[in-house]
Scaffold this active site. Structure first.
Site, PDB file in Angstrom:
ATOM      1  N   GLY A 108      17.720  49.205  17.703  1.00 10.96           N
ATOM      2  CA  GLY A 108      16.306  49.442  17.994  1.00 10.96           C
ATOM      3  C   GLY A 108      16.090  49.806  19.454  1.00 10.96           C
ATOM      4  O   GLY A 108      14.959  50.080  19.863  1.00 10.96           O
ATOM      5  N   ALA A 121      21.828  35.131  18.395  1.00  3.46           N
ATOM      6  CA  ALA A 121      23.141  34.793  18.954  1.00  3.46           C
ATOM      7  C   ALA A 121      23.199  35.143  20.446  1.00  3.46           C
ATOM      8  O   ALA A 121      23.875  34.480  21.229  1.00  3.46           O
ATOM      9  CB  ALA A 121      24.230  35.527  18.176  1.00  3.46           C
ATOM     10  N   ASN A 122      22.437  36.155  20.853  1.00  3.19           N
ATOM     11  CA  ASN A 122      22.457  36.592  22.249  1.00  3.19           C
ATOM     12  C   ASN A 122      21.764  35.623  23.215  1.00  3.19           C
ATOM     13  O   ASN A 122      21.715  35.863  24.406  1.00  3.19           O
ATOM     14  CB  ASN A 122      21.858  37.994  22.379  1.00  3.19           C
ATOM     15  CG  ASN A 122      20.366  38.037  22.008  1.00  3.19           C
ATOM     16  OD1 ASN A 122      19.655  37.042  22.096  1.00  3.19           O
ATOM     17  ND2 ASN A 122      19.900  39.212  21.590  1.00  3.19           N
ATOM     18  N   ASP A 177      15.166  38.971  32.964  1.00  2.00           N
ATOM     19  CA  ASP A 177      13.786  38.487  33.012  1.00  2.00           C
ATOM     20  C   ASP A 177      13.688  37.047  32.526  1.00  2.00           C
ATOM     21  O   ASP A 177      12.596  36.548  32.238  1.00  2.00           O
ATOM     22  CB  ASP A 177      12.825  39.416  32.254  1.00  2.00           C
ATOM     23  CG  ASP A 177      13.114  39.504  30.768  1.00  2.00           C
ATOM     24  OD1 ASP A 177      14.239  39.172  30.358  1.00  2.00           O
ATOM     25  OD2 ASP A 177      12.215  39.907  30.011  1.00  2.00           O
ATOM     26  N   ASP A 193      19.287  36.095  31.671  1.00  2.67           N
ATOM     27  CA  ASP A 193      19.251  37.559  31.745  1.00  2.67           C
ATOM     28  C   ASP A 193      18.214  37.966  32.802  1.00  2.67           C
ATOM     29  O   ASP A 193      17.639  37.121  33.487  1.00  2.67           O
ATOM     30  CB  ASP A 193      18.983  38.198  30.369  1.00  2.67           C
ATOM     31  CG  ASP A 193      17.529  38.082  29.951  1.00  2.67           C
ATOM     32  OD1 ASP A 193      16.854  37.149  30.420  1.00  2.67           O
ATOM     33  OD2 ASP A 193      17.057  38.930  29.163  1.00  2.67           O
ATOM     34  N   SER A 234      14.236  43.678  31.479  1.00  5.03           N
ATOM     35  CA  SER A 234      15.141  42.622  31.033  1.00  5.03           C
ATOM     36  C   SER A 234      16.581  42.811  31.540  1.00  5.03           C
ATOM     37  O   SER A 234      16.800  42.879  32.739  1.00  5.03           O
ATOM     38  CB  SER A 234      15.080  42.575  29.506  1.00  5.03           C
ATOM     39  OG  SER A 234      15.834  41.521  29.009  1.00  5.03           O
TER      40      SER A 234
HETATM   41  C1  16G Z   1      15.580  43.626  22.024  1.00  9.87           C
HETATM   42  C2  16G Z   1      15.035  42.355  21.426  1.00  9.87           C
HETATM   43  C3  16G Z   1      16.140  41.384  21.121  1.00  9.87           C
HETATM   44  C4  16G Z   1      17.180  42.036  20.238  1.00  9.87           C
HETATM   45  C5  16G Z   1      17.656  43.333  20.836  1.00  9.87           C
HETATM   46  C6  16G Z   1      18.511  44.082  19.823  1.00  9.87           C
HETATM   47  C7  16G Z   1      12.909  41.300  21.931  1.00  9.87           C
HETATM   48  C8  16G Z   1      12.038  40.716  23.002  1.00  9.87           C
HETATM   49  N1  16G Z   1      14.095  41.718  22.331  1.00  9.87           N
HETATM   50  O1  16G Z   1      16.145  43.381  23.274  1.00  9.87           O
HETATM   51  O2  16G Z   1      15.579  40.291  20.466  1.00  9.87           O
HETATM   52  O3  16G Z   1      18.267  41.186  20.042  1.00  9.87           O
HETATM   53  O4  16G Z   1      16.540  44.150  21.134  1.00  9.87           O
HETATM   54  O5  16G Z   1      18.863  45.319  20.336  1.00  9.87           O
HETATM   55  O6  16G Z   1      12.521  41.382  20.783  1.00  9.87           O
HETATM   56  P1  16G Z   1      19.466  46.452  19.395  1.00  9.87           P
HETATM   57  O7  16G Z   1      18.444  46.766  18.351  1.00  9.87           O
HETATM   58  O8  16G Z   1      19.768  47.564  20.314  1.00  9.87           O
HETATM   59  O9  16G Z   1      20.705  45.880  18.790  1.00  9.87           O
HETATM   60 MG    MG Z   2      15.236  39.525  28.460  1.00 12.43          MG
END
Ligand code: 16G
Ligand code: MG
Length: 546
Positions: A503, A373-374, A280, A278, A65
């Site tokens: 995450g 929001a992203n 992907d 982005d 991504s």
């Molecule tokens: C991942 C998630 C996205 C989320 C981001 C948060 C999918 C396909 N992608 O990229 O939705 O906004 O994680 O990242 O679920 P963080 O937990 O590092 O803030």
């Molecule tokens: Mg992506």
């Protein structure tokens, strides 16, 4: 069994480095590409098992991504085109981390737990993004599938949402569309052109123009491929098409959203509508600069507002009583939530971060519009909603206004990729709505004003000490943290703040919004300090932003 001998033999070509431990995270495995060969082979194995279990085609997408070019990753796609179910995310992690000699045991363990019939046929669709490592890594996936005797179809270079779409089409016997890239363009572009014909009579050629930042990735390639299907109803200037720049480097939706500035590599004239994909092409954000050079971002919240307002009006015109809701996360700007609830009077739900949570919440309504929001999001229509809309559109006794609204709704359904957020499909929908309403990007932006906000990250020794509740809006541990945040928030006007463990990165994320940028910045800093002190911060104490 011969199958397992083949797995043993082939897996020695894709050995796991001893001791390496990786987690199937929010969006699959993602790390530096050099650690991923064995993961890919094993995900080929797992997808084959999942296919046997569900008696359906499963997807495997090789991409990282918006991460830098050196990284790569892999996501599994379930039969209806949705993200793989949580129990199998667990299996993915187990299989990925089994040491080389324990691979067969780990595999047999899953087969047993899930009572998989190994003589069942298996089908796996594989796709990849434009990263240089993607070719050999997707080959490793294909090797994994063939080691277990599964059939595979290699779609080669595709966007993530395109592969989700193919999987869904395949498993619904073509009811959702044709499982080919051409079929995808045809369905979306035909619907877009039908919608565009309805555009406001004052819509000029200028308004049909859009600048697209392709993040030097797969989205750029696919926009090029699609262009002829658009018959100049949308005129795209494509930037960051991968011919010179580096993937996601100072460009793309994540860069624009986080940095709150235009990407490099794009010619941006004041007032002109632009968007960024982005790496992907499953996220999109819009923006423009005004005559003072000021940058204006229209993020996932603004997109959700535009789409849900449009749909709600159509439902009223069609006289259809369908329940529409918008699903957001804690990151949604407070102004958007207020506008949706108080002015638009639509139901708003908040879920944890991560596409699968939003997707599931959206499934509970007749029409569920979900956006982070992203810029990741789409719209889901229930079967009942689709049927009611179709009936109305085909009813010979219906008056013209209601029928017109129902036809618009039908084409809206067809332009949308309901399997997952899709930058290309979202772009076509947004462009159609703006054209139909004769709306400029400035008018769209003016629907509500974002509250100034700031996101920061704090390093702590173990981010798992932070536990949250209420869709990540409140911290339940460590003790005293939420009370500290509450006290800090009270010092600012129109303020809100929350913290959550990331995450995807080893950090704690901090979000703050308030009436002014100074206020949002100082609140974000104060909350970062509270995290640092109460949750075991490492390194230097967070410094004020000003
Ligand atoms: C991942 C998630 C996205 C989320 C981001 C948060 C999918 C396909 N992608 O990229 O939705 O906004 O994680 O990242 O679920 P963080 O937990 O590092 O803030
Ligand atoms: Mg992506």
């Amino acid at each position: 069994m011969a199958q397992f001998e083949e797995v043993s033999k082939q897996s020695s070509q894709h050995p796991k480095p001893a001791g390496l431990v990786l987690q199937y995270g929010t969006a699959g495995f993602r790390t530096n590409a050099k650690h991923l060969d064995h993961i890919m082979f094993r995900m080929g194995l797992l997808a084959t098992l999942r296919s046997k279990k569900t008696k359906a085609t499963i997807g495997v997408m090789v991409t990282a991504s918006h991460n830098p070019e050196e990284d790569n990753g892999v996501k599994l796609i379930d039969p209806m085109g949705e993200m793989v179910t949580p129990a199998w995310e667990g299996y993915a992690t187990q299989l990925a981390n089994a040491e080389q000699g324990d691979l067969l045991t780990a595999l047999k363990d899953i087969i047993e737990k899930e009572s998989i019939n190994m003589s069942q046929e298996a089908n796996v669709f594989v796709g990849k993004d434009t990263r240089s490592s993607s070719a050999s890594l997707s080959q490793a996936v294909l090797d994994g599938v063939s080691a277990l005797g599964g059939h595979s179809k290699d779609y080669g270079l595709v966007t993530t949402p395109q592969l989700h779409y193919m999987v869904c089409c395949q498993n619904t016997q073509g009811k959702y569309g044709e499982a080919t890239i051409e079929g995808y363009y045809r369905k979306l572009c035909q619907a877009f052109i039908h919608l565009s014909v309805q555009q406001a009579s004052n819509c000029t050629d200028d308004q049909k123009h859009l600048s697209v930042d392709g993040a030097n990735g797969i989205g750029a390639l696919k926009v090029r491929e699609m262009e002829s299907h658009l018959r100049r109803e949308l005129q795209i200037s494509l930037f960051n098409d991968g011919s010179k720049g580096k993937l996601n480097h100072q460009c793309g939706a994540d860069f624009v959203k986080v940095q709150q500035k235009p990407p490099t590599g794009i010619n941006i004239n004041p007032g002109e509508r632009c968007c960024s994909f982005d790496g992907d092409a499953d996220r999109i954000v819009y923006y423009y600069t005004d005559s003072d050079g000021q940058f204006h971002l229209l993020d996932g919240d603004k997109i959700a507002t535009l789409i849900s307002t449009f749909l709600k009006e159509l439902l009223t015109q069609a006289g259809l009583d369908l329940k529409i809701a918008v699903v957001q996360t804690a990151y949604a700007n407070g102004s958007s939530t207020h506008y949706l609830e108080d002015t638009m009077k639509v139901i708003v739900r908040c879920t944890k971060t991560g596409v699968k949570h939003l997707h599931h919440a959206a499934q509970e309504f007749d029409i569920g519009v979900y956006f982070e929001a992203n810029g990741h999001g789409t719209v889901l229509f229930s079967k009942v909603a689709e049927e009611k809309i179709q009936q109305l559109a085909e009813d010979p006794n219906m008056n013209d206004e209601r029928k017109r609204a129902a036809r618009l709704l039908q084409n809206t359904i067809n332009v949308i990729n309901q399997t997952v957020g899709d930058a290309i499909s979202d772009m076509l929908l947004i462009e159609a709505i703006l054209a139909i309403r004769g709306m400029t990007v400035q008018q769209w932006d003016a629907i509500y004003s974002d509250l100034p906000n700031r996101q920061l990250k704090v390093k702590v020794s173990d981010r798992r000490v932070i536990d949250t509740t209420d869709a990540e809006r409140r911290a339940v541990s460590p003790a005293g943290l939420q009370e500290a945040i509450d006290t800090l928030v009270k010092k600012h006007r129109l303020a809100r703040s929350f913290v959550r463990p990331s995450g995807t990165e080893d950090v704690v994320r901090v979000y703050a919004e308030a009436e002014t940028q100074e206020s949002a910045d100082s609140l974000a800093h104060e909350v970062s300090l509270a995290v640092y002190r109460l949750a075991g911060g490492v390194g230097d104490e967070p410094k004020p932003l000003h």
